[in-house]
Design a protein around this motif. Structure first.
Motif, mmCIF file in Angstrom:
data_model
loop_
_atom_site.group_PDB
_atom_site.id
_atom_site.type_symbol
_atom_site.label_atom_id
_atom_site.label_comp_id
_atom_site.label_asym_id
_atom_site.label_seq_id
_atom_site.Cartn_x
_atom_site.Cartn_y
_atom_site.Cartn_z
ATOM 1 N N ARG A 113 0.829 -1.190 0.000
ATOM 2 C CA ARG A 113 0.000 0.000 0.000
ATOM 3 C C ARG A 113 0.878 1.260 0.000
ATOM 4 N N TRP A 114 1.954 1.248 0.763
ATOM 5 C CA TRP A 114 2.895 2.373 0.806
ATOM 6 C C TRP A 114 3.514 2.591 -0.576
ATOM 7 N N GLN A 115 3.857 1.513 -1.239
ATOM 8 C CA GLN A 115 4.425 1.581 -2.581
ATOM 9 C C GLN A 115 3.427 2.211 -3.550
ATOM 10 N N PHE A 116 2.158 1.846 -3.414
ATOM 11 C CA PHE A 116 1.122 2.399 -4.286
ATOM 12 C C PHE A 116 0.984 3.899 -4.085
ATOM 13 N N TYR A 117 0.906 4.345 -2.844
ATOM 14 C CA TYR A 117 0.708 5.764 -2.573
ATOM 15 C C TYR A 117 1.924 6.603 -2.969
ATOM 16 N N VAL A 149 2.713 4.954 -7.532
ATOM 17 C CA VAL A 149 1.693 4.796 -8.560
ATOM 18 C C VAL A 149 0.676 5.935 -8.545
ATOM 19 N N LEU A 150 0.222 6.339 -7.393
ATOM 20 C CA LEU A 150 -0.816 7.363 -7.299
ATOM 21 C C LEU A 150 -0.395 8.708 -7.892
ATOM 22 N N PRO A 151 0.809 9.217 -7.621
ATOM 23 C CA PRO A 151 1.208 10.475 -8.285
ATOM 24 C C PRO A 151 1.292 10.346 -9.811
ATOM 25 N N PHE A 152 1.734 9.209 -10.292
ATOM 26 C CA PHE A 152 1.816 8.978 -11.734
ATOM 27 C C PHE A 152 0.429 9.001 -12.361
ATOM 28 N N ILE A 153 -0.521 8.322 -11.749
ATOM 29 C CA ILE A 153 -1.891 8.296 -12.255
ATOM 30 C C ILE A 153 -2.501 9.693 -12.208
ATOM 31 N N THR A 154 -2.222 10.450 -11.155
ATOM 32 C CA THR A 154 -2.753 11.794 -11.025
ATOM 33 C C THR A 154 -2.220 12.710 -12.122
ATOM 34 N N ILE A 155 -0.939 12.635 -12.405
ATOM 35 C CA ILE A 155 -0.341 13.475 -13.445
ATOM 36 C C ILE A 155 -0.892 13.112 -14.818
ATOM 37 N N ILE A 156 -1.023 11.838 -15.110
ATOM 38 C CA ILE A 156 -1.575 11.402 -16.396
ATOM 39 C C ILE A 156 -3.016 11.872 -16.549
ATOM 40 N N THR A 157 -3.807 11.768 -15.481
ATOM 41 C CA THR A 157 -5.197 12.209 -15.525
ATOM 42 C C THR A 157 -5.288 13.711 -15.765
ATOM 43 N N LEU A 158 -4.478 14.490 -15.063
ATOM 44 C CA LEU A 158 -4.503 15.938 -15.251
ATOM 45 C C LEU A 158 -4.066 16.339 -16.655
ATOM 46 N N GLU A 159 -3.085 15.677 -17.202
ATOM 47 C CA GLU A 159 -2.653 15.980 -18.565
ATOM 48 C C GLU A 159 -3.748 15.659 -19.576
ATOM 49 N N CYS A 160 -4.465 14.566 -19.359
ATOM 50 C CA CYS A 160 -5.586 14.227 -20.250
ATOM 51 C C CYS A 160 -6.690 15.269 -20.161
ATOM 52 N N ILE A 161 -6.945 15.774 -18.966
ATOM 53 C CA ILE A 161 -7.956 16.815 -18.790
ATOM 54 C C ILE A 161 -7.523 18.100 -19.491
ATOM 55 N N VAL A 162 -6.260 18.466 -19.369
ATOM 56 C CA VAL A 162 -5.754 19.684 -20.021
ATOM 57 C C VAL A 162 -5.869 19.565 -21.534
#
Length: 87
Positions: A3-7, A10-23
């Motif tokens: 879980r620590w590894q995910f947070y 993985v989570l920052p990577f997914i967040t950045i990809i999502t924000l770039e797709c929104i932009v």
């Protein structure tokens, strides 16, 4: 440990990809809207309206107040006026 590894990884990577797709999506929608003749100011108002609804709507269901609002006094009013003048 997983879980620590995910947070942390993985989570920052997914967040950045999502924000770039929104932009990219907003840029494409803006380009299509302006080619059809929509004003820039109208587009900004619409995009702020939609983003406000998307951000506030979930909080309405999950964060209901159990008590009422405090009374609206002159002190609160003057604090609002001061903040708006500073802002």
């Amino acid at each position: 440990m997983a879980r620590w590894q995910f947070y942390n990884d993985v989570l920052p990577f997914i967040t950045i990809i999502t924000l770039e797709c929104i932009v990219v999506g907003v840029t494409v929608i803006y380009k299509a809207a302006t080619l059809k003749g929509l004003s820039y100011y109208v587009f900004v108002v619409y995009s702020y309206l939609v983003s406000s609804i998307i951000l506030i709507f979930p909080f309405y269901f999950f964060l209901k107040r159990s008590r009422g609002l405090p009374p609206f006094t002159a002190s609160i009013f003057f604090k609002i006026v001061l903040l708006s003048a500073i802002g």
